[in-house]
Design a protein around this motif. Structure first.
Motif, PDB file in Angstrom:
ATOM      1  N   LEU A  37      14.134  11.732  28.757  1.00 16.11           N
ATOM      2  CA  LEU A  37      14.506  10.559  29.560  1.00 16.11           C
ATOM      3  C   LEU A  37      15.788  10.915  30.298  1.00 16.11           C
ATOM      4  N   THR A  38      15.680  11.052  31.591  1.00 17.15           N
ATOM      5  CA  THR A  38      16.844  11.438  32.386  1.00 17.15           C
ATOM      6  C   THR A  38      17.231  10.255  33.282  1.00 17.15           C
ATOM      7  N   PRO A  39      18.422  10.325  33.883  1.00 19.59           N
ATOM      8  CA  PRO A  39      18.791   9.236  34.797  1.00 19.59           C
ATOM      9  C   PRO A  39      17.787   9.103  35.945  1.00 19.59           C
ATOM     10  N   LYS A  40      17.046  10.209  36.254  1.00 18.26           N
ATOM     11  CA  LYS A  40      16.100  10.154  37.376  1.00 18.26           C
ATOM     12  C   LYS A  40      14.681   9.770  36.969  1.00 18.26           C
ATOM     13  N   GLY A  41      14.431   9.708  35.676  1.00 18.70           N
ATOM     14  CA  GLY A  41      13.082   9.349  35.216  1.00 18.70           C
ATOM     15  C   GLY A  41      12.680  10.164  33.992  1.00 18.70           C
ATOM     16  N   VAL A  42      11.379  10.081  33.664  1.00 21.16           N
ATOM     17  CA  VAL A  42      10.884  10.743  32.451  1.00 21.16           C
ATOM     18  C   VAL A  42      10.156  12.034  32.832  1.00 21.16           C
ATOM     19  N   ILE A  43      10.455  13.114  32.121  1.00 24.50           N
ATOM     20  CA  ILE A  43       9.746  14.376  32.385  1.00 24.50           C
ATOM     21  C   ILE A  43       9.117  14.824  31.071  1.00 24.50           C
ATOM     22  N   GLU A  44       7.916  15.399  31.168  1.00 23.04           N
ATOM     23  CA  GLU A  44       7.256  15.895  29.968  1.00 23.04           C
ATOM     24  C   GLU A  44       6.803  17.325  30.181  1.00 23.04           C
ATOM     25  N   GLY A  45       6.896  18.138  29.174  1.00 26.52           N
ATOM     26  CA  GLY A  45       6.441  19.518  29.295  1.00 26.52           C
ATOM     27  C   GLY A  45       7.086  20.376  28.219  1.00 26.52           C
ATOM     28  N   VAL A  46       6.876  21.691  28.345  1.00 33.28           N
ATOM     29  CA  VAL A  46       7.458  22.616  27.368  1.00 33.28           C
ATOM     30  C   VAL A  46       8.873  22.964  27.816  1.00 33.28           C
ATOM     31  N   ALA A  47       9.802  22.890  26.876  1.00 34.06           N
ATOM     32  CA  ALA A  47      11.214  23.089  27.231  1.00 34.06           C
ATOM     33  C   ALA A  47      11.647  24.538  27.056  1.00 34.06           C
ATOM     34  N   GLU A  48      12.351  25.026  28.046  1.00 36.62           N
ATOM     35  CA  GLU A  48      13.001  26.336  27.926  1.00 36.62           C
ATOM     36  C   GLU A  48      14.499  26.111  28.019  1.00 36.62           C
ATOM     37  N   LEU A  49      15.263  26.904  27.284  1.00 34.18           N
ATOM     38  CA  LEU A  49      16.721  26.736  27.308  1.00 34.18           C
ATOM     39  C   LEU A  49      17.331  27.642  28.360  1.00 34.18           C
ATOM     40  N   CYS A  50      18.361  27.143  29.051  1.00 38.34           N
ATOM     41  CA  CYS A  50      19.095  27.985  30.010  1.00 38.34           C
ATOM     42  C   CYS A  50      20.487  28.236  29.449  1.00 38.34           C
ATOM     43  N   GLU A  51      21.049  29.368  29.841  1.00 40.53           N
ATOM     44  CA  GLU A  51      22.345  29.743  29.270  1.00 40.53           C
ATOM     45  C   GLU A  51      23.477  28.799  29.667  1.00 40.53           C
ATOM     46  N   ASP A  52      23.289  28.043  30.751  1.00 45.31           N
ATOM     47  CA  ASP A  52      24.356  27.107  31.132  1.00 45.31           C
ATOM     48  C   ASP A  52      24.273  25.792  30.357  1.00 45.31           C
ATOM     49  N   GLY A  53      23.354  25.741  29.385  1.00 40.33           N
ATOM     50  CA  GLY A  53      23.279  24.562  28.522  1.00 40.33           C
ATOM     51  C   GLY A  53      22.230  23.555  28.964  1.00 40.33           C
ATOM     52  N   ALA A  54      21.570  23.818  30.083  1.00 37.86           N
ATOM     53  CA  ALA A  54      20.524  22.897  30.549  1.00 37.86           C
ATOM     54  C   ALA A  54      19.189  23.294  29.895  1.00 37.86           C
ATOM     55  N   ILE A  55      18.156  22.436  30.088  1.00 40.73           N
ATOM     56  CA  ILE A  55      16.801  22.861  29.735  1.00 40.73           C
ATOM     57  C   ILE A  55      15.959  22.773  31.010  1.00 40.73           C
ATOM     58  N   ASN A 101       8.934  21.542  33.035  1.00 42.43           N
ATOM     59  CA  ASN A 101       8.066  21.413  34.217  1.00 42.43           C
ATOM     60  C   ASN A 101       8.763  21.862  35.487  1.00 42.43           C
ATOM     61  N   GLY A 102       9.492  22.932  35.405  1.00 40.54           N
ATOM     62  CA  GLY A 102      10.184  23.474  36.578  1.00 40.54           C
ATOM     63  C   GLY A 102      11.430  22.705  36.977  1.00 40.54           C
ATOM     64  N   GLU A 103      11.734  21.649  36.224  1.00 43.31           N
ATOM     65  CA  GLU A 103      12.918  20.854  36.585  1.00 43.31           C
ATOM     66  C   GLU A 103      14.058  21.130  35.621  1.00 43.31           C
ATOM     67  N   LYS A 104      15.234  21.339  36.189  1.00 43.11           N
ATOM     68  CA  LYS A 104      16.391  21.646  35.343  1.00 43.11           C
ATOM     69  C   LYS A 104      17.078  20.341  34.949  1.00 43.11           C
ATOM     70  N   VAL A 105      17.308  20.167  33.668  1.00 43.67           N
ATOM     71  CA  VAL A 105      17.915  18.931  33.182  1.00 43.67           C
ATOM     72  C   VAL A 105      19.190  19.263  32.413  1.00 43.67           C
ATOM     73  N   TYR A 106      20.285  18.628  32.816  1.00 44.30           N
ATOM     74  CA  TYR A 106      21.569  18.893  32.162  1.00 44.30           C
ATOM     75  C   TYR A 106      21.897  17.870  31.084  1.00 44.30           C
ATOM     76  N   SER A 107      21.347  16.662  31.244  1.00 48.64           N
ATOM     77  CA  SER A 107      21.668  15.638  30.263  1.00 48.64           C
ATOM     78  C   SER A 107      20.482  14.696  30.147  1.00 48.64           C
ATOM     79  N   GLY A 108      20.174  14.276  28.952  1.00 47.23           N
ATOM     80  CA  GLY A 108      19.055  13.357  28.786  1.00 47.23           C
ATOM     81  C   GLY A 108      18.776  13.132  27.320  1.00 47.23           C
ATOM     82  N   ASP A 109      17.903  12.180  27.082  1.00 47.47           N
ATOM     83  CA  ASP A 109      17.500  11.863  25.727  1.00 47.47           C
ATOM     84  C   ASP A 109      16.198  12.611  25.492  1.00 47.47           C
ATOM     85  N   CYS A 110      16.197  13.492  24.547  1.00 46.65           N
ATOM     86  CA  CYS A 110      15.051  14.394  24.379  1.00 46.65           C
ATOM     87  C   CYS A 110      14.248  14.031  23.135  1.00 46.65           C
ATOM     88  N   ILE A 111      12.959  13.912  23.315  1.00 53.22           N
ATOM     89  CA  ILE A 111      12.077  13.615  22.171  1.00 53.22           C
ATOM     90  C   ILE A 111      11.145  14.796  21.985  1.00 53.22           C
TER      91      ILE A 111
END
Ligand code: BTN
Length: 244
Positions: A209-227, A230-240
């Motif tokens: 759940l991000t400020p821009k909406g809900v995204i679903e998919g397989v998460a990959e971690l990035c070294e800058d702390g984002a995930i 679905n090809g979208e980089k997320v820096y902050s959100g509620d993750c289930i």
């Protein structure tokens, strides 16, 4: 009088009582620490941290207005650990990952749910709230040790281990010192590698759940702390975490 007791302890000051016991652990483990503020009851250690100098640690036995991420309430009954560390401004997202890593390294079998919840056997026992206020980075850590928890998705450490608040505080502050020094020394890749190994969000199917909406998919971690989901980089959100 228990409710109103508070005490400011400077490095090198000696005394008796549990406030000095926790202060001694903090000063021993955190080389940079100048002062330790102890509160029997406080609104929120993160709130007090705003009015404290960098290199202070604010510690409370109980919080009446404990705050969580996304404006949620953090119930803070006696028996838990509630503290905030005030530092000079730095990357708050890296600092919160450093904090989650430090807690996860301190508790056997614990795992991190991105970005900074720490879980034991799937249940959350620790939450971290990173905030920037003026020229300060504040990291607030709440750990359920022997306090009662009221939600099904949460647990306390005493349900699994014979441990004490002192033991947990000692391990977390020791690991925090090591990871923070590495962060300052530019060894982020090494810190991140340790984080990634303990992070169970990696490769998991998630709903974020991000400020821009809900995204679903397989998460990959990035070294800058984002995930990346679905090809979208997320820096902050509620993750289930979803069942794969
Ligand atoms: C979360 O999981 O939503 C973050 C919870 C953070 C709780 C800690 S307890 C110490 C500090 N003071 C607060 O008011 N919040 C943080």
């Amino acid at each position: 009088m228990r409710g109103s007791f508070s005490r400011l302890i400077k490095r090198g000051e000696k005394g008796e009582g549990k406030e000095f016991e926790f202060a001694e652990i903090a000063f021993r483990n955190l080389d940079f620490l100048d002062e330790f503020q102890f509160f029997e009851v406080v609104d929120s250690t993160n709130e007090r941290a705003k009015f404290s100098k960098p290199f202070s640690l604010i510690f409370a036995e109980e919080q009446t207005s404990g705050r969580g991420r996304f404006g949620r309430k953090w119930v803070s009954r006696r028996g838990g650990l509630y503290f905030s560390i005030v530092l000079p401004l730095c990357s708050i997202s890296k600092l919160t990952l450093v904090s989650a890593l430090s807690v996860a390294e301190s508790v056997k079998d614990s795992r991190i749910k991105w970005p900074n919840d720490v879980l034991l056997f799937g249940k959350k026992f620790c939450g971290i709230l990173g905030e920037v206020f003026e020229d300060k980075a504040i990291v607030g850590i709440g750990i359920n040790v022997e306090n009662e928890v009221e939600f099904d998705f949460a647990c306390n450490l005493r349900s699994f281990y014979r441990t004490s608040r002192e033991e947990v505080f000692d391990a977390v502050t020791r690991n925090f010192a090591k990871n923070y020094v590495d962060l300052l020394a530019g060894k982020w890749s090494e810190v991140f590698e340790r984080y990634a190994k303990l992070c169970e969000t990696r490769g998991k199917r998630v709903r974020v759940l991000t400020p821009k909406g809900v995204i679903e998919g397989v998460a990959e971690l990035c070294e800058d702390g984002a995930i990346v989901v679905n090809g979208e980089k997320v820096y902050s959100g509620d993750c289930i975490h979803l069942l794969n």
